[in-house]
Design a protein around this motif. Structure first.
Motif, mmCIF file in Angstrom:
data_model
loop_
_atom_site.group_PDB
_atom_site.id
_atom_site.type_symbol
_atom_site.label_atom_id
_atom_site.label_comp_id
_atom_site.label_asym_id
_atom_site.label_seq_id
_atom_site.Cartn_x
_atom_site.Cartn_y
_atom_site.Cartn_z
ATOM 1 N N THR A 182 -48.473 -14.145 -40.477
ATOM 2 C CA THR A 182 -47.167 -14.800 -40.385
ATOM 3 C C THR A 182 -46.105 -13.809 -40.817
ATOM 4 O O THR A 182 -46.156 -13.269 -41.932
ATOM 5 C CB THR A 182 -47.118 -16.048 -41.281
ATOM 6 N N LEU A 184 -41.744 -12.860 -40.734
ATOM 7 C CA LEU A 184 -40.404 -13.446 -40.638
ATOM 8 C C LEU A 184 -39.651 -12.779 -39.503
ATOM 9 O O LEU A 184 -39.454 -11.564 -39.492
ATOM 10 C CB LEU A 184 -39.654 -13.276 -41.957
ATOM 11 N N ASP A 193 -35.563 -15.807 -35.712
ATOM 12 C CA ASP A 193 -35.514 -17.245 -35.467
ATOM 13 C C ASP A 193 -36.512 -18.010 -36.328
ATOM 14 O O ASP A 193 -36.875 -19.139 -36.011
ATOM 15 C CB ASP A 193 -35.767 -17.545 -33.994
ATOM 16 N N GLY A 194 -36.985 -17.376 -37.405
ATOM 17 C CA GLY A 194 -37.890 -18.068 -38.309
ATOM 18 C C GLY A 194 -39.273 -17.440 -38.347
ATOM 19 O O GLY A 194 -39.527 -16.407 -37.704
ATOM 20 N N PRO A 195 -40.212 -18.050 -39.081
ATOM 21 C CA PRO A 195 -41.569 -17.501 -39.183
ATOM 22 C C PRO A 195 -42.260 -17.457 -37.814
ATOM 23 O O PRO A 195 -42.137 -18.381 -37.010
ATOM 24 C CB PRO A 195 -42.272 -18.480 -40.127
ATOM 25 N N GLN A 196 -42.986 -16.379 -37.581
ATOM 26 C CA GLN A 196 -43.717 -16.206 -36.326
ATOM 27 C C GLN A 196 -45.181 -15.939 -36.641
ATOM 28 O O GLN A 196 -45.508 -15.105 -37.485
ATOM 29 C CB GLN A 196 -43.139 -15.039 -35.522
ATOM 30 N N GLU A 197 -46.096 -16.649 -35.962
ATOM 31 C CA GLU A 197 -47.529 -16.463 -36.158
ATOM 32 C C GLU A 197 -48.113 -15.601 -35.037
ATOM 33 O O GLU A 197 -47.820 -15.839 -33.862
ATOM 34 C CB GLU A 197 -48.260 -17.814 -36.209
ATOM 35 N N CYS A 201 -46.987 -9.180 -45.011
ATOM 36 C CA CYS A 201 -47.104 -10.408 -44.219
ATOM 37 C C CYS A 201 -48.101 -11.345 -44.893
ATOM 38 O O CYS A 201 -48.963 -10.922 -45.668
ATOM 39 C CB CYS A 201 -47.595 -10.093 -42.806
#
Length: 389
Positions: A288, A290, A293-297, A324
């Protein structure tokens, strides 16, 4: 009949005896006083010996030697660099033998062993490239039925590993094999459809190892078994080169093994040895990060672990030198959460491979890695907690 990993002293002795008799009968070795054929490759934790047992008696065996620091036997006479230019582990299919009483049974032992080998390699052993070195009289089966392709166009006239007999090298890409089998066999009747046999038929008499974690090896040799087969029953360890001895010590770097391993000479400093062991695994994971547009997995797969960190492969680009959050599925019921840093992208020139440095690993990760370093057999991992310091 059942098919399983050979893991007890009795099963391994029976496999090595069946192999000895088959090789002596074929002229591939001279009779050994032990009545067994045992090689240095059988001493490695990356080698798995499969067996077929009929009414409790071993009637067939085959060994899978995955490439390690010692390589594989046939690389002494065949060039494997074209395979290494592709992704995936290489394993040599070796030591195939059927008991004398069952050699004329029309494949009733051979084909179940082959199916077991195929399923084990594709689902448990994390192998892509199978390689073989076989006598010219046997190559037709591998080429016409299983679609192995020759490593070179020429035959090697003398192969020391089988008493100087001629040998032909061939390989099968297990990633491409399903489509090849489907094309050749899908229209065949059931009793001749090897595509269905290898990929869809379920055989309840195949006993796969019970693994707690998503590891890719099934070591079975305790110090006692290692001593029994390679020091007592045979003199395999006595005949090793200094490099082979040093590599064995680096592989079995535990006090329990020191007394059974061959003694090292004083000039071993000249032999390059990896200082920190690495263990092959196949653990699904996600990282994960940052983003704007926000957290990305991002999904990745952890493929190798050590005390210092781990290696993973990813289909998407990962941010380097950025801490991360990691979630790693170490086994069916073991999930680890910690922070990690992607440091480099390098795996023999292949893209999508990253090395990671650990932040503060959680107890589950510590338990897993400690068990890998301190256990002796794959069954020890069932009680991994006892290896925590």
């Amino acid at each position: 009949m059942i098919l399983k990993i050979a893991e007890t002293q009795e099963e391994l002795e029976a496999c090595f005896a069946v192999l000895h008799d088959a090789y002596v009968d074929s002229g591939f070795m001279k009779p050994d006083p032990s009545g067994m054929r045992v090689t240095i490759y059988h001493a490695l934790p990356t080698t798995t010996t499969l067996c077929a047992k009929y009414d409790g008696q071993v009637v067939g065996t085959i060994s899978l030697i995955r490439e390690s620091a010692l390589g594989v036997p046939l690389q002494t006479i065949f060039d494997l660099s074209p395979l290494r230019e592709k992704e995936g582990y290489i394993a040599e299919v070796s030591a195939l033998a059927i008991h004398r009483k069952f050699r004329k049974t029309g494949g009733t032992i051979l084909f179940p062993l082959m199916k077991f080998m195929y399923e084990y390699c594709t689902t448990f052993f994390d192998t892509r490239h199978l390689v073989i070195a076989v006598n010219p009289s046997h190559i037709e089966m591998y080429e016409s039925l299983l679609f192995f392709q020759r490593l070179t166009a020429t035959m090697v006239e003398s192969y020391d590993f089988v008493n100087g007999a001629p040998a032909i090298g061939a390989t099968l890409d297990l990633k491409e094999a399903p489509e090849v089998f489907k094309k050749q066999y899908a229209s065949k009747p059931p009793h001749r459809n090897l595509y269905a046999y290898f990929l869809t038929v379920k055989m309840p008499n195949i006993q796969f190892p019970n693994r707690r974690f998503f590891t890719t090896n099934d070591p079975v040799l305790t110090p006692e078994l290692l001593n029994h087969f390679f020091n007592v029953r045979t003199k395999t360890f006595e005949n090793l080169s200094e490099r082979q001895k040093a590599l064995l010590h680096s592989i079995y770097d535990l006090p329990d093994y020191w007394s059974v391993l061959p003694a090292l000479s004083d000039n071993r400093e000249d032999i390059p040895i990896r200082r920190h062991q690495r263990f092959s695994v196949k653990c699904p994971a996600k990282i994960t990060v940052l983003a704007a547009d926000g957290p990305q997995e991002i999904l990745i797969e952890v493929i190798e672990v050590s005390r210092r960190g781990f290696q993973a492969r990813a289909h998407d680009l990962l941010p380097l030198n950025t801490w991360c959050d990691m979630t790693v599925q170490l086994g069916k019921a073991d999930i680890s959460h910690f922070r990690a840093l992607a440091l480099r992208e390098n795996n023999n020139g292949f893209l999508g491979y990253y090395g990671f440095r650990l932040g503060e690993p959680d107890t589950i990760w510590e338990k897993f890695v400690s068990a890998l370093y301190r256990s002796t057999t794959y069954t020890d991992l069932e009680s991994a907690t006892r290896f925590l310091s």
